[in-house]
Motif scaffolding. Structure first.
Motif, PDB file in Angstrom:
ATOM      1  N   LEU A  84       0.829  -1.207   0.000  1.00  0.00           N
ATOM      2  CA  LEU A  84       0.000   0.000   0.000  1.00  0.00           C
ATOM      3  C   LEU A  84       0.862   1.254   0.000  1.00  0.00           C
ATOM      4  N   ALA A  85       1.902   1.285   0.854  1.00  0.00           N
ATOM      5  CA  ALA A  85       2.788   2.444   0.901  1.00  0.00           C
ATOM      6  C   ALA A  85       3.512   2.641  -0.421  1.00  0.00           C
ATOM      7  N   THR A  86       3.909   1.534  -1.049  1.00  0.00           N
ATOM      8  CA  THR A  86       4.574   1.624  -2.352  1.00  0.00           C
ATOM      9  C   THR A  86       3.646   2.207  -3.401  1.00  0.00           C
ATOM     10  N   GLY A  87       2.398   1.748  -3.424  1.00  0.00           N
ATOM     11  CA  GLY A  87       1.437   2.268  -4.378  1.00  0.00           C
ATOM     12  C   GLY A  87       1.182   3.750  -4.192  1.00  0.00           C
ATOM     13  N   LEU A  88       1.035   4.203  -2.949  1.00  0.00           N
ATOM     14  CA  LEU A  88       0.807   5.617  -2.683  1.00  0.00           C
ATOM     15  C   LEU A  88       2.009   6.463  -3.095  1.00  0.00           C
ATOM     16  N   ALA A  89       3.214   5.970  -2.822  1.00  0.00           N
ATOM     17  CA  ALA A  89       4.418   6.711  -3.202  1.00  0.00           C
ATOM     18  C   ALA A  89       4.527   6.842  -4.722  1.00  0.00           C
ATOM     19  N   ILE A  90       4.211   5.763  -5.430  1.00  0.00           N
ATOM     20  CA  ILE A  90       4.262   5.823  -6.893  1.00  0.00           C
ATOM     21  C   ILE A  90       3.222   6.791  -7.426  1.00  0.00           C
ATOM     22  N   GLU A  91       2.038   6.800  -6.831  1.00  0.00           N
ATOM     23  CA  GLU A  91       1.000   7.743  -7.251  1.00  0.00           C
ATOM     24  C   GLU A  91       1.475   9.185  -7.098  1.00  0.00           C
ATOM     25  N   VAL A  92       2.095   9.495  -5.965  1.00  0.00           N
ATOM     26  CA  VAL A  92       2.603  10.849  -5.749  1.00  0.00           C
ATOM     27  C   VAL A  92       3.617  11.211  -6.831  1.00  0.00           C
ATOM     28  N   GLY A  93       4.520  10.286  -7.145  1.00  0.00           N
ATOM     29  CA  GLY A  93       5.523  10.560  -8.166  1.00  0.00           C
ATOM     30  C   GLY A  93       4.924  10.751  -9.548  1.00  0.00           C
ATOM     31  N   ILE A  94       3.952   9.916  -9.909  1.00  0.00           N
ATOM     32  CA  ILE A  94       3.348  10.016 -11.239  1.00  0.00           C
ATOM     33  C   ILE A  94       2.587  11.322 -11.397  1.00  0.00           C
ATOM     34  N   ALA A 143       6.564   8.262   4.609  1.00  0.00           N
ATOM     35  CA  ALA A 143       5.440   9.022   5.163  1.00  0.00           C
ATOM     36  C   ALA A 143       4.164   8.182   5.164  1.00  0.00           C
ATOM     37  N   ALA A 144       4.001   7.340   4.149  1.00  0.00           N
ATOM     38  CA  ALA A 144       2.833   6.462   4.099  1.00  0.00           C
ATOM     39  C   ALA A 144       3.013   5.251   4.999  1.00  0.00           C
ATOM     40  N   TYR A 145       4.199   4.695   5.019  1.00  0.00           N
ATOM     41  CA  TYR A 145       4.426   3.462   5.770  1.00  0.00           C
ATOM     42  C   TYR A 145       4.312   3.694   7.277  1.00  0.00           C
ATOM     43  N   PHE A 146       4.801   4.822   7.746  1.00  0.00           N
ATOM     44  CA  PHE A 146       4.779   5.098   9.178  1.00  0.00           C
ATOM     45  C   PHE A 146       3.560   5.932   9.591  1.00  0.00           C
ATOM     46  N   GLY A 147       2.475   5.747   8.899  1.00  0.00           N
ATOM     47  CA  GLY A 147       1.239   6.453   9.220  1.00  0.00           C
ATOM     48  C   GLY A 147       0.809   7.315   8.058  1.00  0.00           C
ATOM     49  N   LEU A 148      -0.458   7.273   7.712  1.00  0.00           N
ATOM     50  CA  LEU A 148      -0.934   7.962   6.516  1.00  0.00           C
ATOM     51  C   LEU A 148      -1.001   9.477   6.678  1.00  0.00           C
ATOM     52  N   VAL A 152      -0.567  12.343   3.617  1.00  0.00           N
ATOM     53  CA  VAL A 152      -1.669  13.265   3.348  1.00  0.00           C
ATOM     54  C   VAL A 152      -1.172  14.702   3.390  1.00  0.00           C
ATOM     55  N   LEU A 153      -0.373  15.034   4.396  1.00  0.00           N
ATOM     56  CA  LEU A 153       0.179  16.385   4.492  1.00  0.00           C
ATOM     57  C   LEU A 153       1.125  16.675   3.329  1.00  0.00           C
ATOM     58  N   LEU A 154       1.950  15.699   2.978  1.00  0.00           N
ATOM     59  CA  LEU A 154       2.847  15.869   1.830  1.00  0.00           C
ATOM     60  C   LEU A 154       2.058  16.114   0.553  1.00  0.00           C
ATOM     61  N   TYR A 155       1.010  15.339   0.356  1.00  0.00           N
ATOM     62  CA  TYR A 155       0.186  15.493  -0.847  1.00  0.00           C
ATOM     63  C   TYR A 155      -0.490  16.856  -0.872  1.00  0.00           C
ATOM     64  N   ALA A 156      -0.931  17.332   0.294  1.00  0.00           N
ATOM     65  CA  ALA A 156      -1.641  18.603   0.353  1.00  0.00           C
ATOM     66  C   ALA A 156      -0.736  19.790   0.042  1.00  0.00           C
ATOM     67  N   LEU A 157       0.538  19.713   0.436  1.00  0.00           N
ATOM     68  CA  LEU A 157       1.415  20.878   0.355  1.00  0.00           C
ATOM     69  C   LEU A 157       2.297  20.925  -0.889  1.00  0.00           C
TER      70      LEU A 157
END
Length: 288
Positions: A84-94, A143-148, A152-157
């Motif tokens: 899940l953390a890997t998928g979220l990180a890839i989404e942020v990068g894409i 950031a995703a692996y150690f709590g969402l 979320v804050l990274l994505y927002a800013l």
């Protein structure tokens, strides 16, 4: 004059030169996506396919994760969380990488000027955009692996960083990152809040698209093709859904940058003043 010559070639702008609501920003993102659909969806499809290849291999290596939902049990929750953390990180990068193109496309869309896909692509500053995408993806994983909350804050800013890079044209990517944080935090995190609303909206849409195709694939697999076909249908379904969602979210980032500059920096006033003076409006878009 240059402004008059540009005005003679002006088309109807697809982005409004005023502050907009969250719903209007989402509509503007769809309009920008429709205008730049061919290159955006093509690149997004390649990136989404690469993501599915990686995630599918991780799922295949994890015992007990069965399609179509890949839900964890108490024996493999840790592995599932890593995926899940890997998928979220890839989404942020894409989404960050695609934002370089949409940021470059936002200028002509706001001014109502014709610009070919090639012209927009040449303004994307690919190397810096790629470095920023890799940096944010690398930060997003822990950031995703150690709590969402962290992701979320990274994505927002940081969502405006590559649109800032290609629309505002700062001197280096560090300035773009700092400007993204400042613009996103203004007005009680308004940009960040709208960005999260947009993500959740498209999460629901791609969930419906992905699960719909998976349901069809599950039916075909059960009746005609055998269960192994479902292993291929699931990543294809999610890849198609993610392709559209990633492109739309990148367009939303570009729209939010324009809206934030209108709302907090008076970009609309500056552009109208440039038009009245017959100056080149494209120079006004470059943040000083």
């Amino acid at each position: 004059m240059r402004g008059e010559a540009a005005g003679s070639r002006r088309r109807t702008a697809i982005l409004p030169l005023r502050a907009t609501t969250a719903g209007e920003s989402l509509d503007g993102a769809v309009a920008l996506l429709r205008q730049r659909a061919l290159p955006l969806l093509a690149v997004a499809a390649v990136l989404a396919a690469g993501e599915q290849v990686l995630v599918t291999r991780m799922r295949a290596a994890a015992p007990g994760l069965e399609p179509p939902f890949y839900l964890p049990d108490h024996f493999n929750f840790g592995v599932w969380w890593q995926i899940l953390a890997t998928g979220l990180a890839i989404e942020v990068g894409i989404i960050t990488l695609l934002g370089a193109f949409t940021g470059a496309a936002a200028g002509p869309a706001l001014l109502g000027r014709p610009a070919s896909h090639g012209t927009v692509l040449r303004r994307t500053r690919v190397v810096w955009a790629l470095l920023l995408a890799l940096l944010l993806a690398a930060v997003a994983w822990p950031a995703a692996y150690f709590g969402l909350v962290g992701v979320v804050l990274l994505y927002a800013l940081t969502g405006l960083v590559t649109p800032v890079l290609t629309l505002d044209r700062p001197g280096n990517p560090v300035v773009a990152l700092g400007r993204s944080v400042r613009l996103s935090a203004r007005g009680g995190l308004r940009v960040g809040r709208v960005r999260i609303v947009g993500y959740l909206t498209w999460l629901g849409i791609r969930g419906a698209l992905g699960l719909g195709w998976i349901a069809v694939g599950d039916l075909l697999a059960y009746n005609f093709l055998g269960a192994s076909w479902l292993d291929r249908a699931v990543p294809i379904a999610w890849g198609v859904a993610n392709t559209v969602a990633y492109a739309a979210l990148a367009c939303l980032d570009a729209v939010l940058l324009v809206e934030a500059r209108i709302r907090t920096e008076g970009l609309d006033i500056a552009l109208n003043r440039s038009r009245a003076r017959g100056e080149d409006e494209s120079e006004t878009l470059v943040a000083t």
